[in-house]
Design a protein around this motif. Structure first.
Motif, mmCIF file in Angstrom:
data_model
loop_
_atom_site.group_PDB
_atom_site.id
_atom_site.type_symbol
_atom_site.label_atom_id
_atom_site.label_comp_id
_atom_site.label_asym_id
_atom_site.label_seq_id
_atom_site.Cartn_x
_atom_site.Cartn_y
_atom_site.Cartn_z
ATOM 1 N N UNK A 1 0.849 -1.193 0.000
ATOM 2 C CA UNK A 1 0.000 0.000 0.000
ATOM 3 C C UNK A 1 0.881 1.238 0.000
ATOM 4 N N UNK A 2 0.272 2.375 -0.339
ATOM 5 C CA UNK A 2 1.038 3.612 -0.348
ATOM 6 C C UNK A 2 0.217 4.771 -0.874
ATOM 7 N N UNK A 3 0.888 5.863 -1.165
ATOM 8 C CA UNK A 3 0.236 7.119 -1.512
ATOM 9 C C UNK A 3 -0.443 7.053 -2.876
ATOM 10 N N UNK A 4 -1.583 7.731 -2.968
ATOM 11 C CA UNK A 4 -2.242 7.869 -4.268
ATOM 12 C C UNK A 4 -1.462 8.832 -5.163
ATOM 13 N N UNK A 5 -0.919 9.895 -4.578
ATOM 14 C CA UNK A 5 -0.132 10.874 -5.337
ATOM 15 C C UNK A 5 1.349 10.547 -5.246
ATOM 16 N N UNK A 6 1.678 9.272 -5.393
ATOM 17 C CA UNK A 6 3.056 8.811 -5.203
ATOM 18 C C UNK A 6 3.984 9.384 -6.271
ATOM 19 N N UNK A 7 5.244 9.481 -5.915
ATOM 20 C CA UNK A 7 6.260 9.949 -6.851
ATOM 21 C C UNK A 7 6.501 8.899 -7.925
ATOM 22 N N UNK A 8 7.075 9.334 -9.047
ATOM 23 C CA UNK A 8 7.379 8.409 -10.131
ATOM 24 C C UNK A 8 8.376 7.354 -9.674
ATOM 25 N N UNK A 9 9.348 7.759 -8.859
ATOM 26 C CA UNK A 9 10.355 6.807 -8.377
ATOM 27 C C UNK A 9 9.724 5.755 -7.474
ATOM 28 N N UNK A 10 8.788 6.176 -6.604
ATOM 29 C CA UNK A 10 8.132 5.221 -5.707
ATOM 30 C C UNK A 10 7.262 4.239 -6.485
ATOM 31 N N UNK A 11 6.555 4.715 -7.506
ATOM 32 C CA UNK A 11 5.728 3.823 -8.322
ATOM 33 C C UNK A 11 6.601 2.799 -9.051
ATOM 34 N N UNK A 12 7.733 3.248 -9.562
ATOM 35 C CA UNK A 12 8.644 2.327 -10.248
ATOM 36 C C UNK A 12 9.175 1.277 -9.274
ATOM 37 N N UNK A 13 9.528 1.714 -8.067
ATOM 38 C CA UNK A 13 10.024 0.770 -7.059
ATOM 39 C C UNK A 13 8.940 -0.226 -6.685
ATOM 40 N N UNK A 14 7.712 0.249 -6.475
ATOM 41 C CA UNK A 14 6.611 -0.636 -6.099
ATOM 42 C C UNK A 14 6.346 -1.666 -7.189
ATOM 43 N N UNK A 15 6.395 -1.233 -8.439
ATOM 44 C CA UNK A 15 6.156 -2.156 -9.557
ATOM 45 C C UNK A 15 7.236 -3.237 -9.591
ATOM 46 N N UNK A 16 8.492 -2.839 -9.416
ATOM 47 C CA UNK A 16 9.586 -3.809 -9.443
ATOM 48 C C UNK A 16 9.541 -4.753 -8.237
ATOM 49 N N UNK A 17 9.214 -4.201 -7.056
ATOM 50 C CA UNK A 17 9.133 -5.033 -5.857
ATOM 51 C C UNK A 17 8.012 -6.060 -5.992
ATOM 52 N N UNK A 18 6.861 -5.631 -6.499
ATOM 53 C CA UNK A 18 5.740 -6.547 -6.682
ATOM 54 C C UNK A 18 6.093 -7.640 -7.688
ATOM 55 N N UNK A 19 6.778 -7.276 -8.747
ATOM 56 C CA UNK A 19 7.172 -8.277 -9.741
ATOM 57 C C UNK A 19 8.126 -9.295 -9.131
ATOM 58 N N UNK A 20 9.077 -8.820 -8.333
ATOM 59 C CA UNK A 20 10.030 -9.728 -7.694
ATOM 60 C C UNK A 20 9.335 -10.662 -6.716
ATOM 61 N N UNK A 21 8.377 -10.145 -5.959
ATOM 62 C CA UNK A 21 7.637 -10.985 -5.016
ATOM 63 C C UNK A 21 6.845 -12.061 -5.757
ATOM 64 N N UNK A 22 6.194 -11.674 -6.858
ATOM 65 C CA UNK A 22 5.420 -12.646 -7.628
ATOM 66 C C UNK A 22 6.323 -13.724 -8.225
ATOM 67 N N UNK A 23 7.496 -13.326 -8.691
ATOM 68 C CA UNK A 23 8.433 -14.298 -9.265
ATOM 69 C C UNK A 23 8.933 -15.282 -8.217
ATOM 70 N N UNK A 24 8.917 -14.885 -6.954
ATOM 71 C CA UNK A 24 9.375 -15.754 -5.867
ATOM 72 C C UNK A 24 8.227 -16.533 -5.222
ATOM 73 N N UNK A 25 7.058 -16.498 -5.836
ATOM 74 C CA UNK A 25 5.951 -17.331 -5.380
ATOM 75 C C UNK A 25 4.941 -16.661 -4.489
ATOM 76 N N UNK A 26 5.049 -15.358 -4.271
ATOM 77 C CA UNK A 26 4.084 -14.640 -3.435
ATOM 78 C C UNK A 26 2.964 -14.074 -4.301
ATOM 79 N N UNK A 27 1.865 -13.713 -3.673
ATOM 80 C CA UNK A 27 0.823 -12.925 -4.330
ATOM 81 C C UNK A 27 0.780 -11.562 -3.655
#
Length: 358
Positions: free
Chosen positions: A111-137
């Motif tokens: 979870x996080x800010x609706x008006x998030x920075x571009x850097x934070x959105x990029x980090x969240x997208x990459x973190x979520x992808x890494x978690x999914x690749x490691x078997x998490x939802x």
């Protein structure tokens, strides 16, 4: 089918929430028997009984869900999310579309800010992808900003919990993303179909996100935000709370930095997150604080019991345990009096097992 209709009628009745629903069913054995008992209980509580929706309303809801490709999922169904079922205020019925098995695949909330920075959105997208690749939802709320980035990164291993009905769209710009999650991931709603998302619905959604997940990661958040509410609810449910640190000069990072200062775990990548969620010893079964101890079903109360308990209640929320101590009544009797008052629209339930008179 008749049992499902009765359960829908009971949970859709005004002034009946998850706690009172379960108490009624435990006391009377079935939803149909509980519906028959409501008028007498409300009169004992000193108010008019709530209006129970007719069977036709519940049948229309079922038909509407069938047309949208969704279905009801009741608390006692075998595929109900097991982590969510541990919560004392777990929804009695959910509406779902998609792969319910994702709820048992190491669910991690982001979870996080609706008006998030571009850097934070990029980090969240990459973190979520890494978690999914490691078997998490990855579980989130389909809001703008961090939520959207997390869903996109984890697709299709993502779960969206929405504030309105499962057939409604909010925010409008996530229309395509919501439809994709329903088709490839898992879409969950607590509100009845047709319910438009309102501000009062979002705290209910947040509690589901927190209870559905083994841990919650906050990527970017202001000091006063719904993301911090979700983090607090996760902590109260005995789940891990994690935060991504941010620059001190960015107001959107202050909430995460405060969480870390107050004891949340600092995380920077998927390995950090998964390390917090793995048990130290697989043989150790740690019981969640949110799991109920199986209190006895409510018992009939006398008029003297009712007077004693009502005298102890007021507009200030008080813990039910405190009412038991001060009244000297059995816990099951106290629960019955509170149930009667709630059905009479004279009692309000609060977080943390507290109650107050309306």
């Amino acid at each position: 089918m008749d049992n499902a209709i009765a359960r829908l009628r009971l949970i859709r009745t005004p002034s009946i929430g998850p706690v009172s629903y379960r108490q009624l069913v435990r006391r009377f054995g079935s939803a149909a028997a509980a519906i028959d008992a409501i008028p007498d209980l409300a009169r004992a509580g000193g108010g008019p009984p709530p209006v129970v929706p007719p069977a036709a309303v519940a049948e229309r809801e079922q038909a509407l869900l069938a047309r949208t490709g969704a279905r009801h999922l009741f608390l006692d169904d075998p595929d109900y999310p097991p982590l969510l079922a541990q919560a004392d205020n777990a929804p009695v019925v959910l509406t779902v579309r998609g792969d319910i098995a994702l709820a048992t695949r190491t669910p991690v909330a982001m979870v996080g800010a609706r008006n998030a920075s571009a850097a934070a959105c990029r980090f969240a997208r990459q973190l979520a992808q890494s978690l999914a690749e490691r078997g998490a939802s990855v579980v989130s709320g389909l809001a703008r900003g961090i939520d959207t980035a997390a869903h996109q990164g984890a697709m299709p291993a993502t779960i969206a919990v929405i504030a309105g009905g499962i057939d409604t769209l909010y925010p409008p710009e996530n229309d395509e993303l919501q439809q994709r999650i329903a088709a490839e991931g898992l879409l969950i709603a607590e509100m009845p179909p047709g319910t438009q998302a309102r501000a009062r619905h979002f705290p209910h959604r947040n509690r589901i996100i927190a209870a559905l997940s083994l841990g919650t990661v906050v990527v970017e958040a202001a000091p006063r935000s719904g993301s911090l509410i979700t983090a607090r609810l996760a902590g109260e449910a005995g789940r891990e709370v994690m935060a991504v640190p941010g620059h001190p000069s960015d107001p959107r990072a202050q909430g995460c930095n405060m969480l870390i200062r107050d004891g949340a775990t600092l995380v920077q990548n998927a390995d950090d997150v998964l390390e917090q969620l793995r048990p130290i010893d697989e043989r150790a079964a740690v019981r969640s604080p949110a799991a109920g101890w199986g209190a006895p079903p409510p018992e009939d109360a006398t008029d003297a019991d009712r007077r004693t308990i009502e005298r102890l209640l007021g507009p200030v929320p008080v813990a039910v345990d405190e009412l038991v101590r001060q009244s000297g009544c059995a816990p099951a009797v106290v629960q019955m009096v509170l149930l009667e008052l709630e059905l009479a629209a004279r009692l309000e339930r609060h977080a943390g097992g507290r109650v107050s008179l309306c």
